[in-house]
Design an enzyme around this catalytic site. Structure first.
Site, PDB file in Angstrom:
ATOM      1  N   ASP A 190       0.838  -1.193   0.000  1.00  0.00           N
ATOM      2  CA  ASP A 190       0.000   0.000   0.000  1.00  0.00           C
ATOM      3  C   ASP A 190       0.879   1.251   0.000  1.00  0.00           C
ATOM      4  O   ASP A 190       1.675   1.459   0.910  1.00  0.00           O
ATOM      5  CB  ASP A 190      -0.882  -0.007   1.257  1.00  0.00           C
ATOM      6  CG  ASP A 190      -2.039   0.958   1.169  1.00  0.00           C
ATOM      7  OD1 ASP A 190      -2.001   1.857   0.315  1.00  0.00           O
ATOM      8  OD2 ASP A 190      -2.980   0.826   1.962  1.00  0.00           O
ATOM      9  N   ASP A 191       0.748   2.073  -1.036  1.00  0.00           N
ATOM     10  CA  ASP A 191       1.463   3.356  -1.141  1.00  0.00           C
ATOM     11  C   ASP A 191       2.959   3.205  -1.384  1.00  0.00           C
ATOM     12  O   ASP A 191       3.720   4.143  -1.124  1.00  0.00           O
ATOM     13  CB  ASP A 191       1.258   4.214   0.119  1.00  0.00           C
ATOM     14  CG  ASP A 191      -0.138   4.802   0.215  1.00  0.00           C
ATOM     15  OD1 ASP A 191      -0.995   4.426  -0.599  1.00  0.00           O
ATOM     16  OD2 ASP A 191      -0.369   5.634   1.106  1.00  0.00           O
ATOM     17  N   CYS A 196      -6.343   3.920  -3.120  1.00  0.00           N
ATOM     18  CA  CYS A 196      -6.520   2.548  -2.604  1.00  0.00           C
ATOM     19  C   CYS A 196      -7.728   1.800  -3.157  1.00  0.00           C
ATOM     20  O   CYS A 196      -7.595   0.752  -3.785  1.00  0.00           O
ATOM     21  CB  CYS A 196      -6.597   2.595  -1.080  1.00  0.00           C
ATOM     22  SG  CYS A 196      -5.203   3.410  -0.282  1.00  0.00           S
ATOM     23  N   LYS A 215      -5.492  -5.718   4.304  1.00  0.00           N
ATOM     24  CA  LYS A 215      -6.386  -4.571   4.110  1.00  0.00           C
ATOM     25  C   LYS A 215      -7.444  -4.861   3.050  1.00  0.00           C
ATOM     26  O   LYS A 215      -7.142  -5.256   1.940  1.00  0.00           O
ATOM     27  CB  LYS A 215      -5.540  -3.362   3.701  1.00  0.00           C
ATOM     28  CG  LYS A 215      -6.336  -2.119   3.338  1.00  0.00           C
ATOM     29  CD  LYS A 215      -5.411  -0.958   3.037  1.00  0.00           C
ATOM     30  CE  LYS A 215      -6.160   0.250   2.485  1.00  0.00           C
ATOM     31  NZ  LYS A 215      -5.275   1.413   2.274  1.00  0.00           N
ATOM     32  N   HIS A 261     -10.701  -2.499   2.436  1.00  0.00           N
ATOM     33  CA  HIS A 261     -11.004  -1.155   1.914  1.00  0.00           C
ATOM     34  C   HIS A 261     -11.948  -1.177   0.720  1.00  0.00           C
ATOM     35  O   HIS A 261     -11.864  -0.342  -0.178  1.00  0.00           O
ATOM     36  CB  HIS A 261      -9.717  -0.405   1.558  1.00  0.00           C
ATOM     37  CG  HIS A 261      -9.874   1.083   1.675  1.00  0.00           C
ATOM     38  ND1 HIS A 261      -8.894   1.972   1.320  1.00  0.00           N
ATOM     39  CD2 HIS A 261     -10.931   1.840   2.093  1.00  0.00           C
ATOM     40  CE1 HIS A 261      -9.300   3.213   1.526  1.00  0.00           C
ATOM     41  NE2 HIS A 261     -10.541   3.148   1.996  1.00  0.00           N
ATOM     42  N   HIS A 291       1.582   2.159   4.044  1.00  0.00           N
ATOM     43  CA  HIS A 291       0.673   3.281   4.278  1.00  0.00           C
ATOM     44  C   HIS A 291       0.934   3.878   5.662  1.00  0.00           C
ATOM     45  O   HIS A 291       1.407   3.198   6.572  1.00  0.00           O
ATOM     46  CB  HIS A 291      -0.767   2.774   4.178  1.00  0.00           C
ATOM     47  CG  HIS A 291      -1.817   3.830   4.029  1.00  0.00           C
ATOM     48  ND1 HIS A 291      -2.162   4.696   5.050  1.00  0.00           N
ATOM     49  CD2 HIS A 291      -2.602   4.157   2.973  1.00  0.00           C
ATOM     50  CE1 HIS A 291      -3.121   5.494   4.631  1.00  0.00           C
ATOM     51  NE2 HIS A 291      -3.401   5.202   3.371  1.00  0.00           N
ATOM     52  N   ASP A 316      -0.411  -0.751  -4.849  1.00  0.00           N
ATOM     53  CA  ASP A 316      -1.772  -0.344  -5.203  1.00  0.00           C
ATOM     54  C   ASP A 316      -1.830   1.046  -5.824  1.00  0.00           C
ATOM     55  O   ASP A 316      -2.778   1.367  -6.534  1.00  0.00           O
ATOM     56  CB  ASP A 316      -2.705  -0.418  -3.986  1.00  0.00           C
ATOM     57  CG  ASP A 316      -2.384   0.626  -2.922  1.00  0.00           C
ATOM     58  OD1 ASP A 316      -1.239   1.134  -2.906  1.00  0.00           O
ATOM     59  OD2 ASP A 316      -3.260   0.931  -2.097  1.00  0.00           O
ATOM     60  N   ASN A 317      -0.855   1.898  -5.541  1.00  0.00           N
ATOM     61  CA  ASN A 317      -0.803   3.235  -6.139  1.00  0.00           C
ATOM     62  C   ASN A 317       0.575   3.822  -5.909  1.00  0.00           C
ATOM     63  O   ASN A 317       1.419   3.208  -5.248  1.00  0.00           O
ATOM     64  CB  ASN A 317      -1.887   4.161  -5.562  1.00  0.00           C
ATOM     65  CG  ASN A 317      -1.985   4.166  -4.064  1.00  0.00           C
ATOM     66  OD1 ASN A 317      -2.945   3.677  -3.472  1.00  0.00           O
ATOM     67  ND2 ASN A 317      -0.966   4.713  -3.411  1.00  0.00           N
ATOM     68  N   LYS A 324       0.981   9.832  -5.344  1.00  0.00           N
ATOM     69  CA  LYS A 324      -0.295   9.201  -5.015  1.00  0.00           C
ATOM     70  C   LYS A 324      -1.434  10.205  -5.175  1.00  0.00           C
ATOM     71  O   LYS A 324      -1.314  11.378  -4.838  1.00  0.00           O
ATOM     72  CB  LYS A 324      -0.268   8.704  -3.569  1.00  0.00           C
ATOM     73  CG  LYS A 324      -1.606   8.202  -3.043  1.00  0.00           C
ATOM     74  CD  LYS A 324      -1.519   7.814  -1.583  1.00  0.00           C
ATOM     75  CE  LYS A 324      -2.888   7.363  -1.064  1.00  0.00           C
ATOM     76  NZ  LYS A 324      -2.835   6.921   0.346  1.00  0.00           N
TER      77      LYS A 324
END
Length: 585
Positions: free
Chosen positions: A58-59, A96, A150, A152, A243, A301-302, A319
């Site tokens: 994540d991130d 996300c 996660k 989300h 994240h 994811d990003n 992001k």
């Protein structure tokens, strides 16, 4: 050609990828080194469909992995990628929820109603229940399916939970951001609750355990207790890391104590914990008999958030933006089943492609993926064949802040350039509206900004509402062709018009006060019980939104400012960015 420029800039020499010894003092250490090169050329063996391990971080930014010449060391990820296929022309979404929704459904955001922002904890919203998810398809093909980490993708009613969407088991957090030890998740200063769930119950017993370690142990337990010869396995490991909040055990941060940027130092430690986790999981795959018939996919994811230690250099943006730094993802595939390994792939791949690709690998037929926006890209990855994908709709978001300089006239009478949208066709990429913060940020520049890092490149130009780039020759988006090639701009806008005709209404409901964790014993839980009535209400809302969008898609919608206020995190980041940069530059 798009990635040859990046490859030369960023690839780490394979000669530097030495074999790693185990550290018996590691708190996440359970296996022992057998002395065999786990990542070597083991002979493929396919008695049944392959075991699939999909790992998402994540991130994690484009420059936050060792083989992109980063200041962060990731020896395990580097080695897995070096012996597999690096995806250097791989695209994800800028935030996300959209990336996760596209992976799980194989559909663009405009086809699920999730084209605006993320799903917030108090919104009565989730991945549309009419979507047949990837894990559900794999269940139909005989797979055991497990998710760790996660989610989300919404949880306002039980039908939205991972265990109702195709996963046999689940351990993780339902919201977008939690404390790595206490699992507290806040949606505002006075709206906090506990968010760690096992199946459909609250997992209180794991409180205090570092999430990266907890999730790794759960994956190892699944591998240890499943029989790899009796049933194929699908594990979706969705790390909370890296994240915010920036948290990790001290031993992972210590190797980076020389980094002047404190946020970058903590962030690097978190990436290091993930690298160790992937190492432990890979060894467990071998130890328990999965490895020779497995496919390991790694994806972020990003793009990274420089305000929180991430970095996307040399790409533009971050992001939350549709510049390459927000949507070009880290990704690779490692598997003994690959026909052509140890290489870099320039094939155009999008996160929606995993759904049809994995269903096909699992033995599914084309009817199981009919109507999806993704393509089966396995031959492009495994055999170095041409990708079946020629274009990517990055998104069309009618609710995002409209560009004041945009208009239907600017869009040659066919597209309102005030609307945030982005599309890539071949080598050409078009952006309209407000793509988001568009500077190039070298490593360590934000937020500590030591004296030795005053080379931040600022980008000041008159307000615009459309940009055109040739990503093959200019992956860093420095030369805008919008004025030079109006013919290409027109063609790509025509593609936006085409896609927009297929868009479903945006699902972005107002926040529901009943979601307050204080009403549920201090825990984030589903709060809607009457499923039938709620579905009827949602259908009515969708019909109203569809009528409004169809009649106003070429003009500014009157309520966008009101809806944007719901995205408090995005607004906070914008204010921080403006304040910090205006003071420093």
């Amino acid at each position: 050609m798009a990635t040859t420029v990046l490859t030369g800039f960023s690839m780490m020499s394979l000669l530097s990828l030495g074999y790693l010894a185990w550290d018996p003092s590691s708190p996440n250490q359970v296996e022992t080194d057998s002395g065999v090169d786990t990542f070597g050329d083991n002979s493929p063996s396919s008695p049944q469909p392959p075991h699939i391990i999909f790992i998402m971080t994540d991130d994690q930014g484009f420059n936050d992995i060792g083989y992109h010449s980063s200041d962060i060391k990731t020896p395990t990820l580097d080695k897995l990628a070096a012996y597999g296929v690096k995806l250097e022309n791989y695209y994800i979404q800028p935030i996300c929820t959209p990336s996760r929704s596209q992976f799980i459904t194989g559909r663009y955001q405009i086809h699920t109603g999730l084209q605006h922002s993320i799903i917030r904890p108090r919104q009565p919203n989730c991945l549309p229940l009419d979507q047949v998810t990837l894990p559900r398809r794999l269940q139909e093909l005989g797979y055991a399916t497990h998710m760790v980490g996660k989610w989300h993708l919404g949880f306002y009613k039980k039908e939205c939970l991972p265990t109702r969407r195709g996963f046999d088991t689940y351990l993780g957090s339902l919201t977008g951001s939690v404390n790595y030890y206490t699992y507290t998740s806040c949606d505002g200063p006075d709206l906090c609750g506990y968010d760690l769930h096992e199946g459909e119950t609250v997992a209180w017993r794991h409180k205090g355990k570092y999430s990266t370690h907890l999730y790794t142990r759960r994956v190892r337990k699944i591998l240890a207790t499943h029989d790899p010869k009796s049933q194929p396995l699908f594990i979706f490991l969705s790390f909370q890391a890296v994240h915010t909040p920036l948290q990790s055990p001290k031993e992972y941060i210590d190797p980076y104590r020389e980094l002047g940027n404190v946020a970058r130092r903590k962030y690097a430690g978190m990436v290091g914990a993930v690298d160790e986790a992937v190492r432990n999981i890979t060894y467990a795959l071998r130890k328990y008999g999965y490895y020779k018939n497995s496919v390991i996919i790694f994806s972020t994811d990003n793009g990274g958030q420089p305000l929180s230690g991430g970095n996307n250099w040399p790409l533009r943006g971050r992001k939350g933006t549709y510049w390459e730094g927000g949507i070009r993802g880290l990704g690779f595939v490692h598997s003994p089943l690959l026909r052509k390994r140890r290489r870099v792939s320039n094939a155009l791949v999008h996160i929606t492609d995993w759904y049809p690709t994995l269903v096909a690998l699992a033995g599914g037929n084309s009817s199981m993926t009919e109507g999806l926006d993704g393509f089966d890209v396995w031959e492009a990855i495994s055999e170095d064949k041409e990708s079946p994908r020629f274009e990517i709709l990055h998104n069309i978001d009618p609710l995002y802040n409209h560009a004041r300089s945009g208009s239907l006239q600017e869009g040659y009478g066919i597209w309102n350039t005030a609307i945030q949208a982005s599309i890539r066709v071949g080598d050409w990429k078009l952006l309209t509206g407000d793509p988001g913060y568009g500077d190039w940020i070298p490593p360590q520049v934000l937020p500590g900004f030591p004296n030795t890092w005053w080379n931040l490149e600022r980008h000041f130009k008159p307000k615009k509402s459309k940009w055109l780039f040739n990503i093959a020759t200019d992956p860093f988006e420095r030369h805008d062709y919008a004025d030079e090639r109006p013919d290409i701009v027109y063609e790509l806008m025509a593609r936006l018009v085409y896609y927009n005709r297929t868009a479903v209404p945006v699902r972005f409901p107002s926040e529901d006060p009943r979601a307050d964790p204080s009403l549920s014993g201090g825990v984030w839980l589903p709060w809607v019980d009457d499923v039938d009535d709620e579905e009827d209400d949602d259908d009515d809302d969708d019909e109203d939104e569809e009528e409004e969008w169809e009649s106003n898609h070429n003009t500014e919608q009157s309520d966008w400012r009101k809806k944007l206020k719901l995205s408090q995190n995005m607004s906070l980041l914008k204010r921080l960015q403006s304040k910090i940069l205006s003071n420093w530059i």
